[in-house]
Design a protein around this motif. Structure first.
Motif, PDB file in Angstrom:
ATOM      1  N   ASP A  16      -3.777   3.880  -5.754  1.00 17.34           N
ATOM      2  CA  ASP A  16      -3.153   2.604  -6.067  1.00 17.34           C
ATOM      3  C   ASP A  16      -2.003   2.216  -5.145  1.00 17.34           C
ATOM      4  O   ASP A  16      -1.690   1.029  -5.000  1.00 17.34           O
ATOM      5  N   GLU A  17      -1.362   3.207  -4.526  1.00 15.46           N
ATOM      6  CA  GLU A  17      -0.230   2.881  -3.645  1.00 15.46           C
ATOM      7  C   GLU A  17      -0.680   2.206  -2.353  1.00 15.46           C
ATOM      8  O   GLU A  17       0.113   1.493  -1.723  1.00 15.46           O
ATOM      9  N   VAL A  18      -1.926   2.427  -1.942  1.00 11.30           N
ATOM     10  CA  VAL A  18      -2.351   1.892  -0.640  1.00 11.30           C
ATOM     11  C   VAL A  18      -3.557   0.966  -0.718  1.00 11.30           C
ATOM     12  O   VAL A  18      -3.846   0.246   0.236  1.00 11.30           O
ATOM     13  N   GLU A  74      -6.471  -1.340  -3.533  1.00 10.81           N
ATOM     14  CA  GLU A  74      -6.869  -1.769  -4.868  1.00 10.81           C
ATOM     15  C   GLU A  74      -8.037  -0.912  -5.358  1.00 10.81           C
ATOM     16  O   GLU A  74      -8.875  -0.488  -4.560  1.00 10.81           O
TER      17      GLU A  74
END
Length: 244
Positions: A114-116, A118
């Motif tokens: 989720d940090e990089v 979708e």
């Protein structure tokens, strides 16, 4: 012939571009070659500027290939997951190159990161395309034992793409390697069944079968030919069509 952007009427409204990780290496033997990534991004932008909705799937073979890892004694499932992570790295590099050109892009991963990127949600991805964002599908299908070719065909069907564009080092499908055999014959068109029966190596068998079952054409063209992607969409250039 008038080839200004306004005069070109693309043959397809929504397509998926599949390229190998090796395509991003340039003349290097490993990793990413930023000028090559930027060149491919410019090709994508030129098609995007025609109003075509674009999905992308990029392999990970320039960083890690699951099959070669398992061949060297690594457990196959672990090796395949490592290959999926490599595709996410390539997708992020392509996203960066496209956004430098002003093309809004989303990396959508089948493996949650989720940090990089979708997570893959089909309806959200379709909405991105409708808003003229380029969607780069990363992480393969999210499952081991499936190649990025199969992932590309799966996503193309889910996104209701009209064709898969397979960018390669050669300008179509040949009966044998044209770089090794001067008498290699290029096909203008070939059926899915002929690809499978003759082991022509367009994509792996699972991907070809999935495309055949859903009547999804595959256009094989040279990614090294400047303007090739855009030209073929306008009905020009050299390529092989794989169809029913």
């Amino acid at each position: 012939m008038d080839n200004t952007p306004d005069s070109l009427q693309p043959k397809f409204k929504r397509v998926l571009l599949k390229i190998s990780g090796e395509a991003l290496m340039g003349d290097q033997g490993f990793g990413l070659h930023p000028p090559t990534v930027q060149r491919i991004a410019r090709e994508v932008k030129s098609v995007h500027d025609l109003g075509v909705e674009i999905c992308m799937v990029i392999g990970g073979g320039n960083i890690f290939r699951g099959l070669s890892g398992s061949a060297q004694g690594m457990e196959r499932t672990t090796a395949d997951y490592m290959g999926m992570l490599a595709t996410i790295m390539n997708a992020l590099a392509m996203q960066s190159a496209l956004e430098e050109l002003g093309v809004f892009t989303r990396v959508i991963s089948a493996i949650r990161m989720d940090e990089v990127a979708e997570p893959y949600i089909r309806r959200r991805a379709v909405r991105h395309l409708e808003k003229k964002r380029v969607c780069i599908f990363a992480g393969g299908t999210g499952n081991p034992y499936f190649t990025t070719d199969t992932a590309a065909t799966l996503r193309a069907n889910e996104m209701a793409c009209e064709a898969i564009f397979k960018g390669t080092k050669v300008d179509g499908v040949y009966d044998k390697d044209p770089k090794k055999h001067e008498d290699a014959k290029r096909y203008d068109s070939v059926t899915y069944d002929e690809v499978l029966a003759q082991h022509l190596g367009v994509m792996d068998a699972s991907a070809i079968a999935l495309a055949r079952d859903n009547n999804l054409p595959i256009i094989v063209f040279s990614l090294d030919e400047p303007g090739g992607f855009r030209g073929i969409l306008a009905g020009q250039g050299t390529y092989t069509s794989v169809h029913s």
